[in-house]
Design a protein around this motif. Sequence first.
Motif, PDB file in Angstrom:
ATOM      1  N   PHE A   1       0.832  -1.201   0.000  1.00  0.00           N
ATOM      2  CA  PHE A   1       0.000   0.000   0.000  1.00  0.00           C
ATOM      3  C   PHE A   1       0.867   1.252   0.000  1.00  0.00           C
ATOM      4  O   PHE A   1       0.633   2.185  -0.764  1.00  0.00           O
ATOM      5  CB  PHE A   1      -0.931  -0.005   1.229  1.00  0.00           C
ATOM      6  CG  PHE A   1      -1.647   1.288   1.437  1.00  0.00           C
ATOM      7  CD1 PHE A   1      -2.782   1.592   0.712  1.00  0.00           C
ATOM      8  CD2 PHE A   1      -1.173   2.224   2.355  1.00  0.00           C
ATOM      9  CE1 PHE A   1      -3.438   2.800   0.888  1.00  0.00           C
ATOM     10  CE2 PHE A   1      -1.817   3.431   2.528  1.00  0.00           C
ATOM     11  CZ  PHE A   1      -2.952   3.726   1.800  1.00  0.00           C
ATOM     12  N   VAL A   2       1.903   1.291   0.859  1.00  0.00           N
ATOM     13  CA  VAL A   2       2.763   2.467   0.966  1.00  0.00           C
ATOM     14  C   VAL A   2       3.467   2.736  -0.362  1.00  0.00           C
ATOM     15  O   VAL A   2       3.566   3.890  -0.805  1.00  0.00           O
ATOM     16  CB  VAL A   2       3.777   2.295   2.127  1.00  0.00           C
ATOM     17  CG1 VAL A   2       4.857   3.365   2.072  1.00  0.00           C
ATOM     18  CG2 VAL A   2       3.054   2.342   3.460  1.00  0.00           C
ATOM     19  N   LEU A   3       3.944   1.688  -1.017  1.00  0.00           N
ATOM     20  CA  LEU A   3       4.627   1.875  -2.300  1.00  0.00           C
ATOM     21  C   LEU A   3       3.674   2.402  -3.376  1.00  0.00           C
ATOM     22  O   LEU A   3       4.004   3.331  -4.125  1.00  0.00           O
ATOM     23  CB  LEU A   3       5.279   0.569  -2.758  1.00  0.00           C
ATOM     24  CG  LEU A   3       6.472   0.106  -1.905  1.00  0.00           C
ATOM     25  CD1 LEU A   3       6.948  -1.274  -2.357  1.00  0.00           C
ATOM     26  CD2 LEU A   3       7.600   1.115  -1.970  1.00  0.00           C
ATOM     27  N   HIS A   4       2.475   1.823  -3.448  1.00  0.00           N
ATOM     28  CA  HIS A   4       1.487   2.313  -4.424  1.00  0.00           C
ATOM     29  C   HIS A   4       1.071   3.746  -4.101  1.00  0.00           C
ATOM     30  O   HIS A   4       0.909   4.579  -5.001  1.00  0.00           O
ATOM     31  CB  HIS A   4       0.260   1.401  -4.459  1.00  0.00           C
ATOM     32  CG  HIS A   4       0.489   0.114  -5.177  1.00  0.00           C
ATOM     33  ND1 HIS A   4       0.586   0.021  -6.538  1.00  0.00           N
ATOM     34  CD2 HIS A   4       0.651  -1.147  -4.705  1.00  0.00           C
ATOM     35  CE1 HIS A   4       0.793  -1.222  -6.894  1.00  0.00           C
ATOM     36  NE2 HIS A   4       0.838  -1.967  -5.787  1.00  0.00           N
ATOM     37  N   PHE A   5       0.920   4.020  -2.817  1.00  0.00           N
ATOM     38  CA  PHE A   5       0.555   5.370  -2.391  1.00  0.00           C
ATOM     39  C   PHE A   5       1.635   6.361  -2.804  1.00  0.00           C
ATOM     40  O   PHE A   5       1.338   7.443  -3.339  1.00  0.00           O
ATOM     41  CB  PHE A   5       0.344   5.404  -0.874  1.00  0.00           C
ATOM     42  CG  PHE A   5       0.113   6.784  -0.325  1.00  0.00           C
ATOM     43  CD1 PHE A   5      -1.079   7.448  -0.563  1.00  0.00           C
ATOM     44  CD2 PHE A   5       1.095   7.437   0.415  1.00  0.00           C
ATOM     45  CE1 PHE A   5      -1.292   8.726  -0.074  1.00  0.00           C
ATOM     46  CE2 PHE A   5       0.889   8.702   0.895  1.00  0.00           C
ATOM     47  CZ  PHE A   5      -0.302   9.354   0.660  1.00  0.00           C
ATOM     48  N   ALA A   6       2.894   6.013  -2.581  1.00  0.00           N
ATOM     49  CA  ALA A   6       4.006   6.902  -2.937  1.00  0.00           C
ATOM     50  C   ALA A   6       4.024   7.162  -4.446  1.00  0.00           C
ATOM     51  O   ALA A   6       4.220   8.308  -4.887  1.00  0.00           O
ATOM     52  CB  ALA A   6       5.333   6.294  -2.477  1.00  0.00           C
ATOM     53  N   ARG A   7       3.803   6.113  -5.254  1.00  0.00           N
ATOM     54  CA  ARG A   7       3.783   6.295  -6.711  1.00  0.00           C
ATOM     55  C   ARG A   7       2.653   7.245  -7.133  1.00  0.00           C
ATOM     56  O   ARG A   7       2.852   8.159  -7.932  1.00  0.00           O
ATOM     57  CB  ARG A   7       3.604   4.950  -7.414  1.00  0.00           C
ATOM     58  CG  ARG A   7       4.873   4.181  -7.541  1.00  0.00           C
ATOM     59  CD  ARG A   7       4.688   2.955  -8.462  1.00  0.00           C
ATOM     60  NE  ARG A   7       5.728   2.002  -8.149  1.00  0.00           N
ATOM     61  CZ  ARG A   7       5.552   0.879  -7.469  1.00  0.00           C
ATOM     62  NH1 ARG A   7       4.360   0.525  -7.073  1.00  0.00           N
ATOM     63  NH2 ARG A   7       6.567   0.079  -7.217  1.00  0.00           N
ATOM     64  N   ASN A   8       1.460   6.989  -6.610  1.00  0.00           N
ATOM     65  CA  ASN A   8       0.305   7.811  -6.986  1.00  0.00           C
ATOM     66  C   ASN A   8       0.428   9.239  -6.470  1.00  0.00           C
ATOM     67  O   ASN A   8       0.015  10.186  -7.151  1.00  0.00           O
ATOM     68  CB  ASN A   8      -1.001   7.173  -6.511  1.00  0.00           C
ATOM     69  CG  ASN A   8      -1.341   5.940  -7.321  1.00  0.00           C
ATOM     70  OD1 ASN A   8      -1.385   6.002  -8.537  1.00  0.00           O
ATOM     71  ND2 ASN A   8      -1.562   4.831  -6.647  1.00  0.00           N
ATOM     72  N   LEU A   9       0.976   9.397  -5.281  1.00  0.00           N
ATOM     73  CA  LEU A   9       1.170  10.739  -4.744  1.00  0.00           C
ATOM     74  C   LEU A   9       2.173  11.501  -5.605  1.00  0.00           C
ATOM     75  O   LEU A   9       1.974  12.688  -5.892  1.00  0.00           O
ATOM     76  CB  LEU A   9       1.657  10.676  -3.287  1.00  0.00           C
ATOM     77  CG  LEU A   9       1.870  12.031  -2.612  1.00  0.00           C
ATOM     78  CD1 LEU A   9       0.585  12.836  -2.594  1.00  0.00           C
ATOM     79  CD2 LEU A   9       2.411  11.823  -1.210  1.00  0.00           C
ATOM     80  N   SER A  10       3.211  10.832  -6.062  1.00  0.00           N
ATOM     81  CA  SER A  10       4.176  11.488  -6.954  1.00  0.00           C
ATOM     82  C   SER A  10       3.512  11.940  -8.240  1.00  0.00           C
ATOM     83  O   SER A  10       3.778  13.030  -8.739  1.00  0.00           O
ATOM     84  CB  SER A  10       5.323  10.519  -7.286  1.00  0.00           C
ATOM     85  OG  SER A  10       6.092  10.281  -6.153  1.00  0.00           O
ATOM     86  N   LYS A  11       2.633  11.106  -8.777  1.00  0.00           N
ATOM     87  CA  LYS A  11       1.900  11.492  -9.983  1.00  0.00           C
ATOM     88  C   LYS A  11       1.022  12.709  -9.722  1.00  0.00           C
ATOM     89  O   LYS A  11       0.987  13.646 -10.522  1.00  0.00           O
ATOM     90  CB  LYS A  11       1.040  10.329 -10.481  1.00  0.00           C
ATOM     91  CG  LYS A  11       1.830   9.188 -11.078  1.00  0.00           C
ATOM     92  CD  LYS A  11       0.901   8.068 -11.482  1.00  0.00           C
ATOM     93  CE  LYS A  11       1.648   6.832 -11.917  1.00  0.00           C
ATOM     94  NZ  LYS A  11       0.761   5.707 -12.185  1.00  0.00           N
ATOM     95  N   GLU A  12       0.289  12.685  -8.592  1.00  0.00           N
ATOM     96  CA  GLU A  12      -0.598  13.808  -8.254  1.00  0.00           C
ATOM     97  C   GLU A  12       0.202  15.084  -8.056  1.00  0.00           C
ATOM     98  O   GLU A  12      -0.170  16.150  -8.532  1.00  0.00           O
ATOM     99  CB  GLU A  12      -1.405  13.509  -6.981  1.00  0.00           C
ATOM    100  CG  GLU A  12      -2.503  12.511  -7.156  1.00  0.00           C
ATOM    101  CD  GLU A  12      -3.678  13.057  -7.960  1.00  0.00           C
ATOM    102  OE1 GLU A  12      -3.966  14.268  -7.883  1.00  0.00           O
ATOM    103  OE2 GLU A  12      -4.315  12.262  -8.683  1.00  0.00           O
ATOM    104  N   LEU A  13       1.341  14.991  -7.357  1.00  0.00           N
ATOM    105  CA  LEU A  13       2.156  16.160  -7.113  1.00  0.00           C
ATOM    106  C   LEU A  13       2.804  16.658  -8.414  1.00  0.00           C
ATOM    107  O   LEU A  13       2.958  17.862  -8.604  1.00  0.00           O
ATOM    108  CB  LEU A  13       3.231  15.858  -6.066  1.00  0.00           C
ATOM    109  CG  LEU A  13       2.698  15.617  -4.645  1.00  0.00           C
ATOM    110  CD1 LEU A  13       3.839  15.190  -3.739  1.00  0.00           C
ATOM    111  CD2 LEU A  13       1.987  16.826  -4.111  1.00  0.00           C
ATOM    112  N   GLY A  14       3.157  15.713  -9.277  1.00  0.00           N
ATOM    113  CA  GLY A  14       3.720  16.098 -10.573  1.00  0.00           C
ATOM    114  C   GLY A  14       2.707  16.808 -11.431  1.00  0.00           C
ATOM    115  O   GLY A  14       3.018  17.757 -12.152  1.00  0.00           O
ATOM    116  N   ASP A  15       1.424  16.377 -11.362  1.00  0.00           N
ATOM    117  CA  ASP A  15       0.361  17.004 -12.130  1.00  0.00           C
ATOM    118  C   ASP A  15      -0.024  18.348 -11.536  1.00  0.00           C
ATOM    119  O   ASP A  15      -0.525  19.219 -12.234  1.00  0.00           O
ATOM    120  CB  ASP A  15      -0.885  16.096 -12.156  1.00  0.00           C
ATOM    121  CG  ASP A  15      -0.660  14.853 -12.996  1.00  0.00           C
ATOM    122  OD1 ASP A  15       0.335  14.828 -13.754  1.00  0.00           O
ATOM    123  OD2 ASP A  15      -1.466  13.916 -12.889  1.00  0.00           O
ATOM    124  N   ALA A  16       0.225  18.509 -10.242  1.00  0.00           N
ATOM    125  CA  ALA A  16      -0.157  19.767  -9.591  1.00  0.00           C
ATOM    126  C   ALA A  16       0.728  20.872 -10.119  1.00  0.00           C
ATOM    127  O   ALA A  16       0.366  21.977 -10.275  1.00  0.00           O
ATOM    128  CB  ALA A  16      -0.031  19.655  -8.073  1.00  0.00           C
TER     129      ALA A  16
END
Length: 175
Positions: A160-175
């Motif tokens: 979960f933590v690894l998937h969360f980190a990947r998705n958060l990076s995507k969200e922050l990159g899109d921000a």
Amino acid sequence: MTEIRIGAVAEAPIDQLLVEKLSDPQTIEHLVRLLDKLENVTFFLDMLENFLRRGPEIADSINDVVVMMRQSLSKPEYVARLEQALAAVRRMQEFLDSPQVQELFKSDVLDVRAVQLVGKVSRSMIQASTEASQTGAKRIGLLGLMRALTEPELQPALNFVLHFARNLSKELGDA
């Protein structure tokens, strides 16, 4: 047979008029519908009769309520409470109409899955805090951490933590 006379003009006999009216298909259809609903009609008429019979009693009750309300509204503490309640309702409406809350309603924060996940994380944090306070602070080295990473019960959380980190990076990159 009885005849109906209006002035000097003779009308058809009343029984003949009644037979003609009763033989009309539309009249028959209306009578059948009325007979099908006769129980409801009598129930309604009984209710109406009871209501009308109790009219004075109902009027007295309404009058008593109006008198009680007038007396209550003349007391300053009730007026103050009413004003406070109205002010609270206005503030709640302002809060709900605010752009921040409207944006919150549009976001995924209130999605059922997000709320359930927050609940799971909260319960896990509380349980972890309880366990950590009961066992005391243990020092865990690099080897201990590596060993813990292989424990089967930690794998779902690590995943979960690894998937969360990947998705958060995507969200922050899109921000």
